[in-house]
Scaffold this motif. Structure first.
Motif, PDB file in Angstrom:
ATOM      1  N   MET A 129       0.324  -1.439  -0.058  1.00 62.30           N
ATOM      2  CA  MET A 129       0.222  -0.011   0.244  1.00 62.30           C
ATOM      3  C   MET A 129       1.075   1.041   0.040  1.00 62.30           C
ATOM      4  N   ARG A 130       0.283   1.775  -1.224  1.00 61.67           N
ATOM      5  CA  ARG A 130       1.494   3.637  -1.012  1.00 61.67           C
ATOM      6  C   ARG A 130       1.085   4.665   0.176  1.00 61.67           C
ATOM      7  N   ASP A 131       1.979   5.307   0.225  1.00 65.06           N
ATOM      8  CA  ASP A 131       1.537   6.146   1.284  1.00 65.06           C
ATOM      9  C   ASP A 131       0.588   7.275   0.737  1.00 65.06           C
ATOM     10  N   PHE A 132      -0.719   7.709   1.487  1.00 67.42           N
ATOM     11  CA  PHE A 132      -1.166   8.797   1.428  1.00 67.42           C
ATOM     12  C   PHE A 132      -1.807   9.122   3.166  1.00 67.42           C
ATOM     13  N   VAL A 133      -1.793  10.538   2.579  1.00 63.95           N
ATOM     14  CA  VAL A 133      -2.486  11.870   2.969  1.00 63.95           C
ATOM     15  C   VAL A 133      -4.162  11.624   3.803  1.00 63.95           C
ATOM     16  N   LEU A 134      -4.478  11.347   5.232  1.00 62.90           N
ATOM     17  CA  LEU A 134      -6.058  10.983   5.582  1.00 62.90           C
ATOM     18  C   LEU A 134      -6.274  12.638   5.493  1.00 62.90           C
ATOM     19  N   GLU A 135      -7.326  12.597   4.894  1.00 63.24           N
ATOM     20  CA  GLU A 135      -8.364  13.905   4.738  1.00 63.24           C
ATOM     21  C   GLU A 135      -9.296  13.824   5.783  1.00 63.24           C
ATOM     22  N   ARG A 136      -9.544  14.413   7.132  1.00 68.41           N
ATOM     23  CA  ARG A 136     -11.328  13.498   7.731  1.00 68.41           C
ATOM     24  C   ARG A 136     -11.439  15.326   7.791  1.00 68.41           C
ATOM     25  N   PRO A 137     -13.073  16.272   6.759  1.00 64.11           N
ATOM     26  CA  PRO A 137     -13.277  17.304   6.848  1.00 64.11           C
ATOM     27  C   PRO A 137     -14.195  17.300   8.023  1.00 64.11           C
TER      28      PRO A 137
ATOM     29  N   ILE B 225      -8.964  10.302  -3.339  1.00 65.90           N
ATOM     30  CA  ILE B 225     -10.566   9.145  -3.202  1.00 65.90           C
ATOM     31  C   ILE B 225     -11.024   9.406  -1.837  1.00 65.90           C
ATOM     32  N   VAL B 226     -12.815   9.420  -1.559  1.00 67.70           N
ATOM     33  CA  VAL B 226     -13.741   9.232  -0.939  1.00 67.70           C
ATOM     34  C   VAL B 226     -13.499   8.502  -0.091  1.00 67.70           C
ATOM     35  N   LYS B 227     -14.294   8.291   0.912  1.00 74.83           N
ATOM     36  CA  LYS B 227     -13.940   6.987   1.839  1.00 74.83           C
ATOM     37  C   LYS B 227     -15.184   6.819   2.359  1.00 74.83           C
ATOM     38  N   SER B 228     -15.533   6.240   2.443  1.00 76.08           N
ATOM     39  CA  SER B 228     -16.773   6.616   3.813  1.00 76.08           C
ATOM     40  C   SER B 228     -16.821   4.455   4.638  1.00 76.08           C
ATOM     41  N   GLY B 229     -17.165   3.599   4.076  1.00 75.59           N
ATOM     42  CA  GLY B 229     -16.983   2.382   5.066  1.00 75.59           C
ATOM     43  C   GLY B 229     -15.405   2.266   4.899  1.00 75.59           C
ATOM     44  N   GLY B 230     -14.798   2.054   3.658  1.00 71.09           N
ATOM     45  CA  GLY B 230     -14.044   2.110   3.668  1.00 71.09           C
ATOM     46  C   GLY B 230     -13.687   0.446   2.481  1.00 71.09           C
ATOM     47  N   THR B 231     -14.859  -0.276   3.007  1.00 72.07           N
ATOM     48  CA  THR B 231     -15.043  -1.768   2.855  1.00 72.07           C
ATOM     49  C   THR B 231     -14.274  -2.056   0.916  1.00 72.07           C
ATOM     50  N   ASP B 232     -14.790  -0.777   0.177  1.00 76.52           N
ATOM     51  CA  ASP B 232     -13.776  -0.663  -0.803  1.00 76.52           C
ATOM     52  C   ASP B 232     -12.597  -0.189  -0.563  1.00 76.52           C
ATOM     53  N   VAL B 233     -13.010   0.629  -0.607  1.00 71.39           N
ATOM     54  CA  VAL B 233     -11.233   1.860  -0.921  1.00 71.39           C
ATOM     55  C   VAL B 233     -10.808   1.198   0.300  1.00 71.39           C
ATOM     56  N   ILE B 234     -10.418   0.963   0.957  1.00 69.31           N
ATOM     57  CA  ILE B 234      -9.124   0.042   1.878  1.00 69.31           C
ATOM     58  C   ILE B 234      -9.267  -1.567   0.989  1.00 69.31           C
ATOM     59  N   VAL B 235     -10.005  -1.981   0.078  1.00 72.52           N
ATOM     60  CA  VAL B 235      -9.719  -3.548  -0.578  1.00 72.52           C
ATOM     61  C   VAL B 235      -8.801  -3.121  -2.004  1.00 72.52           C
ATOM     62  N   TRP B 236      -9.040  -1.983  -2.337  1.00 74.47           N
ATOM     63  CA  TRP B 236      -8.555  -1.486  -2.750  1.00 74.47           C
ATOM     64  C   TRP B 236      -6.648  -0.225  -3.142  1.00 74.47           C
ATOM     65  N   LEU B 237      -6.960  -0.535  -2.005  1.00 69.42           N
ATOM     66  CA  LEU B 237      -5.033   0.696  -1.696  1.00 69.42           C
ATOM     67  C   LEU B 237      -4.525  -1.160  -0.987  1.00 69.42           C
ATOM     68  N   HIS B 238      -5.085  -1.548  -0.550  1.00 71.25           N
ATOM     69  CA  HIS B 238      -4.149  -2.595  -0.247  1.00 71.25           C
ATOM     70  C   HIS B 238      -3.956  -3.799  -1.227  1.00 71.25           C
ATOM     71  N   LYS B 239      -4.898  -3.645  -2.503  1.00 68.81           N
ATOM     72  CA  LYS B 239      -4.666  -4.397  -3.605  1.00 68.81           C
ATOM     73  C   LYS B 239      -3.536  -3.462  -4.722  1.00 68.81           C
ATOM     74  N   SER B 240      -3.468  -2.402  -4.617  1.00 72.71           N
ATOM     75  CA  SER B 240      -3.043  -1.582  -4.853  1.00 72.71           C
ATOM     76  C   SER B 240      -3.560  -1.416  -6.566  1.00 72.71           C
ATOM     77  N   LEU B 241      -4.580  -1.365  -6.271  1.00 73.27           N
ATOM     78  CA  LEU B 241      -5.879  -1.241  -7.314  1.00 73.27           C
ATOM     79  C   LEU B 241      -5.538   0.399  -7.983  1.00 73.27           C
ATOM     80  N   LYS B 242      -5.834   0.909  -6.464  1.00 74.11           N
ATOM     81  CA  LYS B 242      -6.370   2.457  -6.374  1.00 74.11           C
ATOM     82  C   LYS B 242      -4.418   3.149  -5.904  1.00 74.11           C
ATOM     83  N   GLU B 243      -4.118   4.094  -6.229  1.00 73.70           N
ATOM     84  CA  GLU B 243      -3.040   5.072  -5.608  1.00 73.70           C
ATOM     85  C   GLU B 243      -2.947   6.811  -5.755  1.00 73.70           C
ATOM     86  N   PRO B 244      -4.298   6.585  -4.443  1.00 73.85           N
ATOM     87  CA  PRO B 244      -4.442   7.801  -4.716  1.00 73.85           C
ATOM     88  C   PRO B 244      -2.940   9.041  -3.569  1.00 73.85           C
TER      89      PRO B 244
END
Ligand code: FAD
Lengths: 291, 804
Positions: free
Chosen positions: A1-9, A27-46
């Motif tokens: 997983m690549r580094d990213f900055v977490l914003e919590r507005p 990218i926007v995250k709500s529950g993260g049950t998709d987003v975190i999987v994508w990050l883990h698998k490097s499918l998205k690298e925001p």
């Protein structure tokens, strides 16, 4: 997983300004049950993750006189536990129960599911059947679109880079309804649909069936021909059901992948449609609002 | 003579050791260990082609990432490893043989830098033709997975065939099969296939290696079932002194055979021994998505079974050809092939047996040890064939089995006489408990219900000299420490050892602690595999504890000036009823007893014990015959009541009844746990598990998104388990292995029940919903048998519409 900055507005306006600042890098995250999987698998690298979970305005199920708002952060568990949603939208609740397992359902949101826009998303077909509107807010104001227009292709929505979904709104039925969600899966928990059928029946004077599918088309799909047949028949016997199931399976266009072959998916659409129609005719009964 | 009293000895139901720590989350697994900022991290670059010459590994972009120290390739660590056959290098050298094979290893200061850099390593290949179908690979040598097979070292009992893809060819030639088939009244032939399946342990692989730059000593912390075998394989692989390698195995989160032998340790060691990195510990953590690509899975299996039966229903002969799809390495997988081979007769008395069992190389991730070690595959086929034969002969399948049961004194296919066992009684009990002959209507509307049975048999498939040893130490407060290098990975062996010690010493179970293995402190044990630990290590622990007891009693006898026979240990207290003495065990067991004559005697008391199977003889390589090829067989039977939804193909097991002859139940709680767990695992393999590939050899379901394992929701509604106790002769308490056995018969029992329910025979596992649905559609068209050749599916995938 690549580094990213977490914003919590903390507010919608903060979310929008954050998104405007980072553009496509966020990218926007709500529950993260998709987003975190994508990050883990490097499918998205925001570079930025904009976490919505601190925005109070996006929480809660709000019952209005003739509609209900399911805000963006409402989890599937909250839907399952909500009495009103159980009363009015049984097929949506069933779809939530068929989704993953209790742990994931505590995090996953209904809105996140449609924003991911994968054809196997379990929330899509019930929201199509109940004709839900997606409420979108962006720097240039707000708009509403039906779910079927919101999702424009596999993993593609009409959402702009500076927009978020604030919730979905569904009109309360004015007549008695029944509905069900039947899902073909490989095991009894934690599985993505091989195919699924959502069927709702609005009883009243003008009886109306609505049927929509999951995992068998690139975009949300309703069985319009089958619905027409059912809605035009006074007496729905096995023969009619059989014909409707045939019409339903004619319109789907699934793929073959490791989860199921195209052929099996088509057959399951026919079988589950048959069962779903019978289930709706027999109940369970959903209520309509008293006017 | 032993005079002890305990309430916590063998046979008692007690809370299990380490369950509390697991529930509290405080037990430290390999990944939980901390090494400070010294620690380096490794990440693997994997082949994207199924078969190809490696032309170039370009690491220039990877090395630009901050914190990246080194990118290693196969040539940097050119050692071959393997338990039975040294056919494996940690990193591919010259040629990549499967999609996912390590082709380079990146080492960096952080895990993130290592995995980012791994994505930046560019490897170019010249692709070669690949082979995926084991039967084709075995019979057609146009693609050779290991052209250098003739150069690989191997143990004597493995017979690789150079210039072919056959890594091991195990044979059984018993009696005159040709004549048996010629004269038999009935002859049958059936083919059954199983795909590769994965262990699915919860903890993935994790190793940390460090080499001391001064002494050269290597320390390995690793999630392994068998620390001593890790040490042996590495020492032999890199030609290094055994005493300079120390392996520490913290608790592991499940193994099922997948952490036996040596898995990813050598890959990690490649970095730790690198001249530029030496001295710093290097950690290799394998993420879930890479587990099936990093070490072995259960081999794929194709069985062709021919059976000859006499007019009166006696099995006269069997001719087996088994192709085990072992992927690119048979270092471990060569042996399940042998294990299935020497159990070719199943649980039956068959006078004439011919078997050819092949471990076949293909360009896929590799096969090896998996709970059941060849037997679940074999019996998933054989027990279905027996059922088919019974039905075709119109004999009741239970009667047919009982009639042909392998009884005491009759010989197995290797010519070894069978020992006494309770299988017939178990079969009767299963039939009764399941009401097996009573055809009942389906519980669910529109479903079809059926009941089926299958038998289980398995022996420990170890080398003949696989040994164990243990040390039992008495502390100054009467508590006991046990050093037995078995890995308790959930099966509960430490509870068993503590009960054995309590049984021998009269010391309460709660005062006894068994420690996770470290080759530096623990005495030798071969491996935690083969359901051998309570038997083999059980023997060593029992001997060690009795030696300790004798030492302690002798000291008290002199101290109290009374014959040793008058002393007992009761619930942790040493007593002499004759003299009215009763004393707690205290520091005297550390610093000696001041004897009546004033002399200090004793000192720290330890007991030691070891065990080597005394009488095993390797089978003759040409005929497979031997007077005693294995220590013992554990036998059992499983009955299943299931129903199927013809509209979707979904199967639900209403009830499973499973019984085994365990010889003696040392820890009943574990036996129950093993039977229940193995039953669900067996049904999971039966119903949903299988590794799928596309036409280019890419694994399509490497993680749990699409590799499905039964959840509690998929478990049978009821599992009834029971056991019989016909004691084993050479055994601590008469006990036999039972850990793997419960996984063997559920699949064929369910398959046989499906036939009863529907009249359809499915010859290819898993009985997935889609496959069952298709089979029942075929039944409507008049078919009675259904199979889908696994490799044809890959081709079907090539033609399929895969994206919108
Ligand atoms: C173990 C497991 C099992 C699963 N099982 C199922 C299943 O059975 N059925 C199924 O359909 N799915 C399943 N999923 C997928 C996932 O849980 C669902 O899609 C879930 O509903 C997504 O919601 P979320 O809040 O977690 O979304 P997130 O991961 O937070 O976001 C998903 C996507 O939506 C976007 N997004 C989220 N909220 C907003 C918003 N307010 N405005 C704009 N964009 C937004 C994100 O940018 C991202 O693109 C599973 C996932 C896991 C990990």
């Amino acid at each position: 997983m690549r580094d990213f900055v977490l914003e919590r507005p903390r507010s919608i306006s903060e979310v929008l300004s954050t998104l405007q600042r980072h553009g496509k890098k966020a990218i926007v995250k709500s529950g993260g049950t998709d987003v975190i999987v994508w990050l883990h698998k490097s499918l998205k690298e925001p570079d930025y993750i904009v976490d919505l979970t601190a925005v109070e305005q996006l929480k809660g199920i709000i019952m209005n006189e003739d509609n209900v708002e399911v805000k963006a952060l409402v989890t599937l568990s909250e839907v399952i536990e909500d009495n009103s949603l159980n009363r009015y939208f049984p097929a949506l609740v069933q779809a939530c129960k068929s989704h993953s397992d209790p742990l994931i359902r505590n995090r996953a949101t209904v809105v996140g599911n449609i924003c991911s826009a994968v054809p196997s998303g379990d929330m899509i077909a019930p929201l199509v059947c109940y004709d839900a509107k997606v409420e979108i807010t962006g720097t240039n104001g707000s708009r509403k679109v039906p779910v079927s227009e919101f999702i424009i292709g596999p993993k593609r929505t009409s959402l702009g880079a500076d927009e978020i979904v604030t919730g979905i709104r569904i009109s309360l039925p004015v007549v008695e309804t029944s509905g069900c969600y039947l899902k073909a899966i490989r095991r009894e928990a934690l599985d993505i649909a091989q195919a699924a059928v959502c069927c709702t029946l609005f009883k009243g004077d003008n009886r109306e069936f609505r049927i929509a599918f999951c995992a068998v088309s690139a975009r949300p799909l309703r069985a319009t021909e089958a619905e027409k047949l059912l809605n035009s028949c006074g007496n729905i016997d096995d023969n009619v059901i059989e014909q409707a199931a045939g019409l339903a399976s004619d319109v789907v266009d699934p793929i073959t992948d490791v989860r199921a072959s195209r052929e099996y998916r088509i057959e399951m659409i026919a079988e589950l449609t048959r069962r779903a129609i019978s289930n709706c005719l027999e109940g369970p009964v959903g209520e309509g609002v008293q006017k | 003579m032993k005079t002890i009293k305990t309430k916590t000895g063998i046979g008692k139901w007690l809370p299990r050791k380490y369950d509390l720590e697991k529930a509290e989350g405080t037990l430290q697994f390999a990944d939980d260990l901390r090494f400070g900022s010294e620690l380096l991290h490794a990440a693997v670059v994997r082949s994207t082609v199924a078969h190809g010459e490696i032309l170039k590994v370009d690491d220039s972009q990877a090395l630009k990432i901050p914190g990246v120290l080194k990118v290693l390739v196969g040539e940097d660590f050119p050692h071959h490893f393997g338990l039975y056959l040294k056919d494996r290098t940690p990193i591919a050298i010259g040629r990549a043989r499967y999609v996912g094979e390590p082709v380079a290893l990146v080492v960096a200061e952080t895990e993130e830098a290592a995995s980012e850099a791994a994505k930046k390593v560019k490897v170019t290949y010249s692709e070669l033709e690949a082979i995926f179908d084991p039967v084709k690979a075995a019979t057609n040598n146009s693609v050779l997975v290991h052209p250098n097979l003739h150069k690989y070292e191997h143990v004597d009992f493995i017979t690789p065939q150079p210039n072919t893809n056959i890594a091991n060819w195990f044979r059984i030639r018993k009696g005159d099969t040709e004549a048996a088939f010629k004269h038999a009244a009935h002859v049958f032939e059936e083919t059954i296939t199983c795909p590769q399946i994965a262990h699915g342990f919860i903890e993935t692989f994790c190793s940390i290696c460090r080499q001391d730059p001064g002494s050269g000593e290597i320390t390995i912390w690793t999630s392994a079932q068998s620390p001593f075998t890790v040490r042996d394989i590495i020492a032999k692989g890199i030609n290094y002194p055994l005493h300079k390698i120390r392996v520490i195995a913290p608790p592991i989160g499940g193994g099922f055979g997948g952490k036996a032998g040596m898995t990813v340790e050598a890959l990690c060691l490649a970095a730790a021994m690198d001249e530029d990195l030496k001295g710093r510990p290097v950690k290799l953590f394998i993420p879930r998505e890479e587990v099936m690509l990093s070490s072995w899975v259960r081999q794929g299996f194709v069985a062709r079974i021919q059976m000859a039966v006499s007019e009166d229903g006696f099995m006269q002969g069997i001719r087996n050809t088994f192709w085990f799809d072992t992927g690119i390495s048979a270092e471990y997988g060569a042996n399940p092939v042998r294990s299935a081979g020497y159990t070719s007769m199943g649980a039956y008395n068959i006078p004439n047996v011919w078997a050819d069992c092949y471990a076949v190389y293909t360009n896929k991730p590799f096969g090896g040890a998996y709970r059941g070690f060849g037997l679940p595959e074999l019996m998933s086929a054989l027990e279905v064939v027996v059922d088919i034969v019974a039905h075709k002969l119109e004999i009741d399948p239970v009667e047919f089995r009982k009639k042909n049961l392998l009884k005491k004194g009759q010989t197995t296919c290797t010519g070894m006489p069978m020992h006494d066992h309770a299988l017939e009684k178990i079969v009767d009990k299963v039939v009764e408990k399941m009401d097996l002959h009573n055809e009942e209507p389906a519980i669910r509307k529109g479903w079809k219900r059926g009941k089926g049975i299958a038998l289980a048999i398995k022996a420990p498939a170890t080398p003949a000299d696989a040994s164990s040893s243990a040390i039992v130490k008495l502390n100054g407060d009467g508590t006991v420490e046990v050093l037995a290098a078995t890995m308790d990975m959930g099966q509960g062996t430490y509870s068993a050892f503590a009960q054995i010690v309590s049984e021998e010493l009269g010391i309460p179970y709660d005062w006894i602690k068994v420690y996770y293995p470290d080759t530096q402190s623990h005495p030798y044990d071969w491996q935690t595999v083969a359901s051998r630990s309570c038997w083999s290590m059980g023997m060593a622990v029992k001997r060690a504890a009795s030696e300790l007891r004798e030492k302690l009693l002798a000291l008290f006898a002199e101290y109290w000036q009374t014959p040793v026979e008058t002393i007992s240990i009761e619930y942790g207290v040493v007593k002499c009823h004759k003299l009215g003495k009763s004393e707690r065990i205290d520091e005297r067991v550390q610093n000696g007893f001041k004897m009546p004559d004033g002399i200090l005697k004793g000192g720290p008391i330890i007991g030691t014990g070891s065990f080597t199977p005394p009488d095993l003889i390797y089978p003759d390589p040409d005929t497979g015959q031997s007077s005693k090829v294995v220590a013992h067989f554990t036998l059992g039977a499983v009955g299943i009541d299931m129903e199927v939804d013809p509209g979707t193909g979904r199967i639900v097991a209403n009830k499973v009844c499973a019984g085994y002859d365990v010889g003696k139940a040392i820890t009943p709680i574990n036996i129950k746990g093993q039977i229940e767990g193995g039953t669900v695992q067996g049904l999971s393999a039966c119903l949903m598990e299988g590794m799928s590939y596309d036409e280019r050899g890419r694994l399509l379901n490497p993680d749990f998104t699409d590799y499905k394992i039964a959840t509690i929701m998929d478990a049978p509604t009821e599992i009834e388990c029971f056991w019989e106790e016909v004691p084993e002769e050479i055994s601590p308490y008469g006990n036999r292995g039972v850990g793997e056995h419960s996984m063997i018969a559920p699949a064929p029992a369910l398959n046989n029940a499906l036939f009863k329910a529907t009249g359809m025979r499915i010859h290819s596992y898993p009985l997935s919903r889609e496959r069952v649905y298709k089979a029942l559609k075929a039944k409507e068209k008049g078919e009675s048998d259904f199979w889908e050749w696994p490799y044809e599916l890959d081709l079907a995938y090539m033609r399929a519409k895969k994206e919108w």
